[in-house]
Design an enzyme around this catalytic site. Structure first.
Site, short mmCIF file in Angstrom:
data_model
loop_
_atom_site.label_atom_id
_atom_site.label_comp_id
_atom_site.label_asym_id
_atom_site.label_seq_id
_atom_site.Cartn_x
_atom_site.Cartn_y
_atom_site.Cartn_z
N LYS A 51 -10.97 0.03 10.31
CA LYS A 51 -11.19 -1.15 9.46
C LYS A 51 -11.59 -2.36 10.31
O LYS A 51 -11.78 -3.45 9.78
CB LYS A 51 -9.92 -1.48 8.67
CG LYS A 51 -9.51 -0.39 7.67
CD LYS A 51 -8.28 -0.83 6.91
CE LYS A 51 -7.56 0.30 6.22
NZ LYS A 51 -8.25 0.80 5.03
N CYS A 90 -4.68 2.65 -3.66
CA CYS A 90 -3.38 3.02 -3.07
C CYS A 90 -2.32 1.96 -3.35
O CYS A 90 -1.41 1.75 -2.52
CB CYS A 90 -3.49 3.29 -1.57
SG CYS A 90 -4.51 4.70 -1.18
N ASP A 125 2.52 -4.67 7.86
CA ASP A 125 1.34 -3.82 7.69
C ASP A 125 0.11 -4.71 7.91
O ASP A 125 -0.24 -5.54 7.07
CB ASP A 125 1.38 -3.23 6.28
CG ASP A 125 0.10 -2.47 5.91
OD1 ASP A 125 -0.91 -2.61 6.62
OD2 ASP A 125 0.13 -1.76 4.89
N HIS A 170 0.87 -1.18 0.00
CA HIS A 170 0.00 0.00 0.00
C HIS A 170 0.91 1.24 0.00
O HIS A 170 2.02 1.20 0.54
CB HIS A 170 -0.85 -0.04 1.27
CG HIS A 170 -1.91 0.99 1.37
ND1 HIS A 170 -1.66 2.29 1.74
CD2 HIS A 170 -3.25 0.92 1.17
CE1 HIS A 170 -2.80 2.97 1.76
NE2 HIS A 170 -3.77 2.16 1.42
C1 LIG Z 1 -2.87 -2.79 3.36
C2 LIG Z 1 -3.12 -1.39 3.82
N1 LIG Z 1 -2.14 -0.71 4.40
C3 LIG Z 1 -2.31 0.54 4.85
C4 LIG Z 1 -3.53 1.17 4.73
C5 LIG Z 1 -3.67 2.55 5.25
O1 LIG Z 1 -4.62 2.59 6.25
P1 LIG Z 1 -5.04 3.99 6.87
O2 LIG Z 1 -5.58 4.80 5.74
O3 LIG Z 1 -6.06 3.64 7.89
O4 LIG Z 1 -3.80 4.58 7.45
C6 LIG Z 1 -4.59 0.50 4.12
C7 LIG Z 1 -5.87 1.17 3.92
O5 LIG Z 1 -6.58 0.96 2.98
C8 LIG Z 1 -4.38 -0.82 3.67
O6 LIG Z 1 -5.37 -1.50 3.09
#
Ligand SMILES: Cc1ncc(COP(=O)(O)O)c(C=O)c1O
Length: 415
Positions: free
Chosen positions: A233, A373, A207, A130
């Protein structure tokens, strides 16, 4: 919330905790399939927030008055609860509240990376990261002179572990990998990656944005040095997330933000730091959200994370099966019968993902469209955007049927 003792979730009972699912748009009941972006919040969590503001609201650690003391204790205990949720035996000493996964990534990249990385060092990550991780390490590497290297993702959406073994060397200082890909649904062999990192005296950052909400997680069993996730989430509020870090690492690391709350002693010349986690929580934190996140952990544990995981897997499996009925739909990531997170990203030939999601919206079906993303990963697979349906504890097979019927209509509309 009532759950049965059976292996499966009592989805009907769970849905009663989520009144938002009763909403209708243009006479059609909402089908919410955008859970990988943000999940819905159950009544006990909403009530925890409301009760906090009705009965306890005060700043923490600053007042000797009763409200402040109650708020402080609840906020501190919430750290222990979230540590327990991901199997961190050190409690609050290993669990920092952040705003979200992104802030957890940045905290480690700035606090640890800026001082520990330099020319000749590598950060090994994956092609399916991401942007929260990818951009963060990319930019910290630019500032420190380190290199970022990417473990290849094969056509089936799996990491090439032979390539991982080639890339992770004694030059590697950090191995940073996503646990469940938010685009492919792949569940990565993170314990193996953490072990590879350890073999080369490198640290590991996992992550957990998509795994903490959807499967049992034990950071110690995983062998992760750091593990980050987001409250919004996992049936919790927005504005709150967690960073797990091994106690001795967090104790040694410099603060990320400076200000009140994170200090022990301040003079005009210098300052010393508070203990972990407060050292990393400068200023007034998200108190209500932190306390409510502990309620979300209780809610999920009452259901049972094994059951949550099974439900996710079954829905993903069913979605794969239904989408396979169309030969003009490409699904990304592991195929039917393979382990997979509860999300499915796909491309309908001749229908842009944004057009598709607009048509689905006309049927009150909420999905995500775009690059999620993971733009470089989309580039790699030769698509600019995909549509993604992602599932949670309250979703049903009949909602997937509704999705598939609406996709079929969209195909015909754009044919
Ligand atoms: C795999 C992964 N990492 C990081 C994030 C970032 O999360 P946040 O926007 O809550 O910081 C997301 C959010 O979609 C994600 O799916």
């Amino acid at each position: 919330m009532a759950t049965t003792e059976s292996e499966t979730l009592d989805v009907a009972a769970i849905r009663e905790d989520f009144p938002i699912l009763e909403r209708e748009f243009g006479g059609e009941q909402l089908v919410y399939l955008d859970n990988a972006a943000t999940s819905q919040t159950p009544e006990p969590v909403v009530e925890t927030i409301a009760d906090y503001y009705r009965e306890t609201n005060a700043n923490i650690h600053r007042g000797l008055h009763q409200l402040s003391q109650e708020a402080s204790v609840a906020y501190e205990q919430a750290h222990d609860r979230l540590a327990e949720f991901v199997g961190a035996s050190g409690g609050r000493k290993e669990l920092v509240f952040t705003r979200n996964t992104t802030e957890g990534e940045n905290l480690v990249a700035y606090s640890w990376g800026l001082s520990e990385l330099g020319p000749g060092d590598t950060v090994v990550t994956t092609e399916m990261e991401h942007h929260a991780s990818l951009v963060t390490w990319q930019q910290i590497a630019k500032r420190t002179g380190a290199d970022v290297e990417f473990i290849r993702v094969d056509e089936t959406g799996h990491l090439d572990m032979e390539h991982a073994k080639e890339l992770i060397t004694d030059d590697t200082q950090m191995v940073s990998a996503v646990h469940i890909s938010n685009t492919l649904g792949t569940i990565n062999p993170v314990a193996e990656l953490c072990e590879l990192a350890d073999d080369h005296d490198a640290l590991s950052f996992i992550d957990g944005a998509q795994s903490a909400p959807t499967m049992p997680v034990d950071v110690e069993e995983m062998g992760a040095d750091f593990y980050a996730f987001s409250g919004h989430k996992m049936a919790g509020p927005t504005g709150i997330g967690c960073l797990y870090g091994r106690e001795e690492l967090l104790a040694e690391m410099d603060p990320f933000n400076y200000g009140g709350e994170m200090i022990r002693r301040v003079t005009y010349e210098d300052a010393t730091w508070n203990e972990v986690p407060w050292k990393f929580e400068a200023g007034t934190p998200a108190i209500a959200q932190g306390i409510a996140l502990a309620a979300a952990a209780d809610y999920l544990d009452d259901i049972g994370m094994e059951r949550v995981e099974r439900h996710e897997r079954e829905l993903a499996e069913y979605a794969l099966e239904r989408l396979a009925e169309f030969d003009d739909i490409d699904v990304f990531g592991p195929g039917a019968g393979e382990p997979r997170g509860g999300l499915v990203a796909f491309d309908v030939d001749g229908v842009h993902a944004h057009d598709l999601s607009e048509v689905l919206n006309d049927y009150s079906i909420a999905v995500r469209a775009g690059h999620h993303c993971t733009q470089p990963l989309h580039d790699k697979f030769g698509v600019t955007a995909t549509a993604r349906a992602s599932f949670y504890i309250y979703n049903t097979e009949s909602e997937i049927d509704a999705l598939v019927a609406a996709i079929d209509d969209a195909r015909q509309l754009f044919a």
